[in-house]
Design an enzyme around this catalytic site. Structure first.
Site, short mmCIF file in Angstrom:
data_model
loop_
_atom_site.label_atom_id
_atom_site.label_comp_id
_atom_site.label_asym_id
_atom_site.label_seq_id
_atom_site.Cartn_x
_atom_site.Cartn_y
_atom_site.Cartn_z
N LYS A 80 -48.41 22.91 -41.23
CA LYS A 80 -47.91 24.29 -41.19
C LYS A 80 -47.90 24.87 -42.59
CE LYS A 80 -43.82 26.76 -39.33
NZ LYS A 80 -42.51 26.58 -38.65
N SER A 155 -42.07 29.11 -34.30
CA SER A 155 -42.91 29.67 -35.34
C SER A 155 -44.09 28.77 -35.71
CB SER A 155 -42.09 29.94 -36.61
OG SER A 155 -41.57 28.72 -37.12
N SER A 179 -38.66 25.76 -33.46
CA SER A 179 -40.05 26.04 -33.83
C SER A 179 -41.02 24.88 -33.72
CB SER A 179 -40.11 26.60 -35.25
OG SER A 179 -39.74 27.94 -35.24
#
Ligand code: GLN
Length: 488
Positions: A80, A155, A179
């Protein structure tokens, strides 16, 4: 195809020289080239660097490297865009960090590299991890590999989609309120949020420091155990990481689940729960019972307040953490007459609407006069929520819930309504507020369109072994995780 393998399958082949790390890396890069135009999981990647690292892994293997000591040797893993990888960009999905290059490795990245992983590629996310769909990325929206008119969750949407689309063998994400688990559920992969303090946050760009944890996205539960074992443990550079010894998570998977006590919280059977999601979760619970688990209804009486508590504490911490992005030290600078104007111009141009909303909200709940009414009260309710869980865990080994109230929604469906978007985390936020661990595993599909559904298992603080074991037993007896999305 090598990119479709799990970590354990790939390392078995590498160890017996049935394939090379270079071939595995090449297969992932070819897959990215083929499908990422549609999925859009990657913000960037450096193919030459990745292949050079793969060649170095092949040399180590040829020299007789030990896969027990380096369990990720030669495994392509993407991360990420919120984790620092030395000499690579780290934008946090934000314009304010456009062109920022990390000067150092996050601890989790150091540990992945030490375990032999080939860390390649930056995965898309909601700006500063605020969101549930990746639509808050300043760059573009990632799409769900199962249906590219829908969002992958967020997310960490890029991290979930990349694993679902077989663009990486595994990925890392971060979970502040869901997330990791929420996008894992919506993309049909395994996502694990460790107990607060299990994994170092050094080099993870902070959103809400008392809630954030780094964790893996994988194709099966065994791989989640392997990844967790690599990234866990005390780090002197993160004072909230704990000295609790790191168990051999993969070894814990093999025992059955006979007699394991599972709690079903009555507060989670809410009105907004989609009928097909409920059906899939109910039949997963029955399956767990067939495997020997003992079911018990439990109560988590303060569940209703988890969302409100989270949406006070997380923005409060975010407003403080994001104060450092002022145009002086990092990333974007938009000049003005004097420092105040420079800060305003930079932050006005660099942050997106959701990030601004959180900063304003967080600054408000921390301001004198409102602090006691909002922030302090939220901290007290946080304690009650944690106590609910600790009390429940006196009776049960783990708690079972749906991961999300619905399957993946359409891109654009909720982006105009922040409150609707916040509600998609309703089953995941409490674990962060309480600091406990949780995992989401695939447990079925909606009928039409065919979209993945996730089962969430919540565990005691440092009870990762237990939830991994239950998840593994479930997975071995079902096989939902083997289904592949309809990509070319
Ligand atoms: N969707 C939640 C939020 O927007 C959780 C995000 C996260 O876990 N990073 O705050």
């Amino acid at each position: 195809m090598l990119n479709q393998l799990t970590i354990s399958e790939l390392t078995a082949r590498l160890a017996t020289r049935q394939c090379s790390a270079r071939e595995a890396m090449q297969a992932c890069l070819e897959r990215v080239a083929r499908v990422d135009g549609r999925v859009k999981a990657f913000l960037s990647y450096d193919a030459a660097d990745a292949l050079a690292r793969a060649e170095a892994a092949d040399k180590a293997i040829a020299a007789g490297a030990n896969f027990k000591q380096r369990p990720l040797l030669g495994v392509p893993i993407a991360v990420k865009d919120v984790l620092c990888v030395k000499n690579h960009p780290c934008n946090c999905g934000s314009k304010i960090l456009d062109k920022f290059i990390s000067p150092y490795d996050a601890t989790v990245i150091e540990r992945l590299k030490a375990a032999g992983a080939i860390v390649f590629g930056r995965l898309n996310m909601d700006e500063f991890a605020m969101g549930s769909s990746t639509e808050n990325s300043a760059f573009f929206t990632t799409l769900n590999p199962w249906d590219t008119t829908r969002i992958p969750g967020g997310s960490s949407g890029g991290s979930a989609a990349a694993v679902a689309a077989d663009e990486a063998i595994a990925t890392l994400g971060s979970d502040t309120g869901g997330s990791i688990r929420q996008p894992a559920a919506l993309c049909g992969v395994v996502g694990l949020k460790p107990t607060y303090g299990r994994v170092s946050r050094y080099g993870l760009v902070a959103f809400a420091s008392s809630l954030d944890q780094v964790g893996p996205f994988t194709k099966d539960v065994r791989d989640a155990a392997t990844m967790l074992g690599v990234i866990s443990g005390l780090d002197p550079r993160d004072s909230t990481s704990v000295p609790e010894p790191v168990p051999n998570y993969a070894a814990a998977l093999n025992g059955g689940i006979k007699g394991v006590k599972l709690g079903l919280p009555r507060e989670y059977m809410i009105g907004g729960l989609d009928a097909e999601v409920k059906l899939a979760v109910d039949s997963a619970v029955q399956q767990l019972q067939k495997l020997g688990a003992q079911l018990m209804e439990i109560s988590l009486p303060h569940t209703d307040y988890a969302g409100a508590t989270y949406y006070i504490i997380a923005p409060a911490e975010a407003s403080a953490n994001l104060a450092r992005f002022d145009g002086i030290r990092y990333g974007l600078r938009v000049d003005g007459a004097g420092p105040i104007e420079l800060y305003g111009n930079t932050r006005g141009a660099g942050f997106g609407a959701e990030v601004k909303r959180r900063i304003i909200l967080g600054t408000y709940v921390l301001s004198s006069g409102y602090y006691d009414a909002y922030y302090l009260r939220a901290q007290k309710v946080r304690t009650l929520i944690r106590q609910d869980f600790l009390k429940a865990f006196e009776k049960v080994d783990a708690i079972v819930t749906p991961t999300t109230p619905t399957a993946a929604f359409k891109a654009g469906e909720k982006s105009g309504d922040p409150l609707e978007m916040y509600l998609s985390d309703i089953f995941t936020v409490a674990a962060n507020v309480a600091g406990i661990c949780g995992i989401s595993v695939p447990c079925g599909f909606t009928r039409s369109p065919r979209l993945p559904i996730g089962l969430q298992l919540l565990g005691k603080p440092f009870g990762e072994e237990t939830i991994l074991q239950i998840a593994h037993a479930y997975e071995q007896n079902t096989g939902w995780h083997k289904e592949k999305p309809p990509l070319p």
